[in-house]
Design a protein around this motif. Sequence first.
Motif, PDB file in Angstrom:
ATOM      1  N   SER A  54       0.810  -1.211   0.000  1.00  0.00           N
ATOM      2  CA  SER A  54       0.000   0.000   0.000  1.00  0.00           C
ATOM      3  C   SER A  54       0.848   1.268   0.000  1.00  0.00           C
ATOM      4  O   SER A  54       0.336   2.364  -0.182  1.00  0.00           O
ATOM      5  N   TYR A  55       2.173   1.090   0.220  1.00  0.00           N
ATOM      6  CA  TYR A  55       3.069   2.239   0.217  1.00  0.00           C
ATOM      7  C   TYR A  55       3.844   2.266  -1.100  1.00  0.00           C
ATOM      8  O   TYR A  55       5.074   2.246  -1.120  1.00  0.00           O
ATOM      9  N   ALA A  56       3.128   2.352  -2.192  1.00  0.00           N
ATOM     10  CA  ALA A  56       3.772   2.241  -3.502  1.00  0.00           C
ATOM     11  C   ALA A  56       4.789   3.345  -3.741  1.00  0.00           C
ATOM     12  O   ALA A  56       5.765   3.164  -4.475  1.00  0.00           O
ATOM     13  N   ALA A  57       4.576   4.503  -3.111  1.00  0.00           N
ATOM     14  CA  ALA A  57       5.463   5.634  -3.352  1.00  0.00           C
ATOM     15  C   ALA A  57       6.715   5.612  -2.473  1.00  0.00           C
ATOM     16  O   ALA A  57       7.619   6.418  -2.661  1.00  0.00           O
ATOM     17  N   VAL A  58       6.769   4.693  -1.506  1.00  0.00           N
ATOM     18  CA  VAL A  58       7.901   4.626  -0.592  1.00  0.00           C
ATOM     19  C   VAL A  58       9.048   3.851  -1.233  1.00  0.00           C
ATOM     20  O   VAL A  58       8.832   2.792  -1.823  1.00  0.00           O
ATOM     21  N   PRO A  59      10.292   4.336  -1.137  1.00  0.00           N
ATOM     22  CA  PRO A  59      11.435   3.581  -1.665  1.00  0.00           C
ATOM     23  C   PRO A  59      11.541   2.224  -0.984  1.00  0.00           C
ATOM     24  O   PRO A  59      11.455   2.129   0.238  1.00  0.00           O
ATOM     25  N   MET A  60      11.727   1.173  -1.775  1.00  0.00           N
ATOM     26  CA  MET A  60      11.822  -0.170  -1.203  1.00  0.00           C
ATOM     27  C   MET A  60      13.189  -0.431  -0.571  1.00  0.00           C
ATOM     28  O   MET A  60      13.335  -1.248   0.329  1.00  0.00           O
ATOM     29  N   LEU A  61      14.218   0.278  -1.059  1.00  0.00           N
ATOM     30  CA  LEU A  61      15.563   0.179  -0.503  1.00  0.00           C
ATOM     31  C   LEU A  61      16.155   1.573  -0.408  1.00  0.00           C
ATOM     32  O   LEU A  61      16.120   2.339  -1.379  1.00  0.00           O
ATOM     33  N   ILE A  99      13.303  15.134  12.886  1.00  0.00           N
ATOM     34  CA  ILE A  99      13.059  16.208  13.854  1.00  0.00           C
ATOM     35  C   ILE A  99      13.658  17.525  13.362  1.00  0.00           C
ATOM     36  O   ILE A  99      13.005  18.582  13.396  1.00  0.00           O
ATOM     37  N   CYS A 100      14.902  17.459  12.879  1.00  0.00           N
ATOM     38  CA  CYS A 100      15.578  18.679  12.429  1.00  0.00           C
ATOM     39  C   CYS A 100      14.881  19.288  11.212  1.00  0.00           C
ATOM     40  O   CYS A 100      14.676  20.509  11.142  1.00  0.00           O
ATOM     41  N   VAL A 101      14.506  18.445  10.245  1.00  0.00           N
ATOM     42  CA  VAL A 101      13.903  18.995   9.030  1.00  0.00           C
ATOM     43  C   VAL A 101      12.495  19.509   9.308  1.00  0.00           C
ATOM     44  O   VAL A 101      12.024  20.475   8.670  1.00  0.00           O
ATOM     45  N   GLN A 102      11.799  18.922  10.250  1.00  0.00           N
ATOM     46  CA  GLN A 102      10.465  19.411  10.605  1.00  0.00           C
ATOM     47  C   GLN A 102      10.551  20.764  11.298  1.00  0.00           C
ATOM     48  O   GLN A 102       9.676  21.619  11.125  1.00  0.00           O
ATOM     49  N   LEU A 137      21.149  12.328   6.811  1.00  0.00           N
ATOM     50  CA  LEU A 137      21.195  13.190   5.623  1.00  0.00           C
ATOM     51  C   LEU A 137      20.022  12.903   4.686  1.00  0.00           C
ATOM     52  O   LEU A 137      19.420  13.821   4.126  1.00  0.00           O
ATOM     53  N   THR A 138      19.699  11.607   4.522  1.00  0.00           N
ATOM     54  CA  THR A 138      18.594  11.229   3.639  1.00  0.00           C
ATOM     55  C   THR A 138      17.274  11.802   4.146  1.00  0.00           C
ATOM     56  O   THR A 138      16.439  12.261   3.359  1.00  0.00           O
ATOM     57  N   ALA A 139      17.094  11.785   5.467  1.00  0.00           N
ATOM     58  CA  ALA A 139      15.853  12.315   6.043  1.00  0.00           C
ATOM     59  C   ALA A 139      15.686  13.803   5.763  1.00  0.00           C
ATOM     60  O   ALA A 139      14.564  14.303   5.628  1.00  0.00           O
ATOM     61  N   VAL A 140      16.803  14.524   5.640  1.00  0.00           N
ATOM     62  CA  VAL A 140      16.749  15.972   5.418  1.00  0.00           C
ATOM     63  C   VAL A 140      16.762  16.328   3.936  1.00  0.00           C
ATOM     64  O   VAL A 140      16.015  17.209   3.489  1.00  0.00           O
ATOM     65  N   LEU A 145       9.474  13.276  -1.646  1.00  0.00           N
ATOM     66  CA  LEU A 145       8.907  11.978  -1.276  1.00  0.00           C
ATOM     67  C   LEU A 145       9.253  11.612   0.162  1.00  0.00           C
ATOM     68  O   LEU A 145       8.386  11.208   0.951  1.00  0.00           O
ATOM     69  N   ILE A 146      10.526  11.761   0.526  1.00  0.00           N
ATOM     70  CA  ILE A 146      10.977  11.442   1.878  1.00  0.00           C
ATOM     71  C   ILE A 146      10.408  12.444   2.878  1.00  0.00           C
ATOM     72  O   ILE A 146       9.933  12.069   3.967  1.00  0.00           O
ATOM     73  N   LEU A 147      10.433  13.733   2.513  1.00  0.00           N
ATOM     74  CA  LEU A 147       9.919  14.752   3.431  1.00  0.00           C
ATOM     75  C   LEU A 147       8.434  14.564   3.701  1.00  0.00           C
ATOM     76  O   LEU A 147       7.947  14.844   4.795  1.00  0.00           O
ATOM     77  N   GLY A 148       7.712  14.070   2.686  1.00  0.00           N
ATOM     78  CA  GLY A 148       6.279  13.870   2.853  1.00  0.00           C
ATOM     79  C   GLY A 148       5.942  12.775   3.845  1.00  0.00           C
ATOM     80  O   GLY A 148       4.839  12.766   4.417  1.00  0.00           O
ATOM     81  N   LEU A 149       6.874  11.849   4.062  1.00  0.00           N
ATOM     82  CA  LEU A 149       6.617  10.760   5.021  1.00  0.00           C
ATOM     83  C   LEU A 149       6.697  11.241   6.468  1.00  0.00           C
ATOM     84  O   LEU A 149       6.120  10.619   7.365  1.00  0.00           O
ATOM     85  N   ALA A 150       7.445  12.328   6.702  1.00  0.00           N
ATOM     86  CA  ALA A 150       7.628  12.881   8.049  1.00  0.00           C
ATOM     87  C   ALA A 150       8.129  11.793   9.012  1.00  0.00           C
ATOM     88  O   ALA A 150       9.035  11.043   8.680  1.00  0.00           O
ATOM     89  N   TYR A 151       7.496  11.681  10.187  1.00  0.00           N
ATOM     90  CA  TYR A 151       7.989  10.729  11.195  1.00  0.00           C
ATOM     91  C   TYR A 151       7.752   9.278  10.789  1.00  0.00           C
ATOM     92  O   TYR A 151       8.385   8.366  11.328  1.00  0.00           O
ATOM     93  N   GLU A 152       6.864   9.043   9.841  1.00  0.00           N
ATOM     94  CA  GLU A 152       6.624   7.683   9.360  1.00  0.00           C
ATOM     95  C   GLU A 152       7.875   7.109   8.700  1.00  0.00           C
ATOM     96  O   GLU A 152       8.067   5.892   8.651  1.00  0.00           O
ATOM     97  N   PHE A 153       8.751   8.006   8.222  1.00  0.00           N
ATOM     98  CA  PHE A 153       9.999   7.584   7.573  1.00  0.00           C
ATOM     99  C   PHE A 153      10.854   6.724   8.503  1.00  0.00           C
ATOM    100  O   PHE A 153      11.571   5.830   8.062  1.00  0.00           O
ATOM    101  N   VAL A 154      10.786   7.001   9.811  1.00  0.00           N
ATOM    102  CA  VAL A 154      11.610   6.258  10.774  1.00  0.00           C
ATOM    103  C   VAL A 154      11.241   4.775  10.779  1.00  0.00           C
ATOM    104  O   VAL A 154      12.117   3.903  10.891  1.00  0.00           O
ATOM    105  N   LEU A 155       9.957   4.477  10.659  1.00  0.00           N
ATOM    106  CA  LEU A 155       9.509   3.075  10.664  1.00  0.00           C
ATOM    107  C   LEU A 155       9.468   2.488   9.266  1.00  0.00           C
ATOM    108  O   LEU A 155       9.851   1.334   9.057  1.00  0.00           O
TER     109      LEU A 155
END
Length: 398
Positions: A54-61, A99-102, A137-140, A145-155
């Motif tokens: 269901s997370y088709a837009a999320v990078p798989m690796l 946290i920093c980018v938010q 660095l990737t989170a920032v 796409l990555i920024l849109g995930l926000a804290y969900e990116f951690v999991l």
Amino acid sequence: MLRKWTSLENLGGWLKTFQPAQIGADRKERLRACVGMLAGLLLTGLVTRAMLGSYAAVPMLLAPVGASAVLLFGVPASPLAQPWSIVGGNMVSALMGVICVQLLGPSIATAALATALAVAAMFLLRCLHPPGGAMALTAVLGGPLILGLAYEFVLVPVGVNSILLMLFALAYNNVTGRRYPHAAQPDHSGKHGTVDARPIDRLGFQSRDLDEVLQKYNQVLDVSRDDLESLFLQTEMHAYRRRFGEISCEDIMSKDVITAEFGTTLEEAWTLLRQHRIKALPVVDKARRVIGIVTLVDFMKNANLDVYEKFDEKLRQLLRRTRLMHSSKPEVVGQIMSKPVRTARSDLHIVELVPLLSDQGLHHIPIVNEERRLIGMVTQSDLVAALYRGRLADTDMG
């Protein structure tokens, strides 16, 4: 002119420091690491896709996971490659980045701050993992796409990628002969409940020596403290081996070994120990393969002789054969013998016996041939005599 030549020599010496050191892994080990990385990353990506349909837009690796794979499969013994390091390191670094980018928005300054905070958090949580810096660095700077995930990116996908890769590394490394996780070895220094150093440490460097040097070194090593100690001990043993020459177990063992079988009665075994004035009987099968060993300690434990009241009576009761069909006490050697038994090959150098007969507290080691059949026995006394003779020979040569 001389000063100029000296300066050129200094420059040449400085440039040589950039020359890469040789890698100690052979071709087989390099192939093992490469195959592990290939399979690990492929399976991690495929399983991630299957789990996150269901997370088709999320990078798989994620790119930093590739760096994690280098550690997990290339240097699995590294403290930086252990399970908590990869999972905790990647996830806490991703959290610092989010946290920093938010709070500050995406920028180079934010990326630098996030990376510094990620390293501080990894130090604090004892999960230092170099790819964690790239994860922050990737989170920032990972884009919309990555920024849109926000804290969900951690999991998702950081946590999922890290856990899947770690689980595959756990299976692959152990199947291919690499212990993982590479946990710290147990401390046997207090084995006897005293403050004395282990016997093997008393003549060489001691564990506390290494601890003091590492404390003064004050840098993070990409090798565990226990592996470092093991390398030093092996180096010391190699030096002893070179010093004493090629003396093998076959050269010092007793060849006329008194043995017992599984069905040997306790009375017979006790008689053999008393008659031959020995303290242990290897227990062998019909093919003379060692299946156990029975010692005076085994008799004492089963007769409850650690309690001195009625000592003789308890021993006689244990040794006395029961004439009935059923017995509530052991009747044969196989019921009281110690197993499994640590054996040694006849061609093993005697220096390799030192940690077995000192640190591990063994008193007798059965010696076997290539077919694992019993051919001799080495005791602590045999080893002491051999080392003493080697020392005398070394003194004479000096």
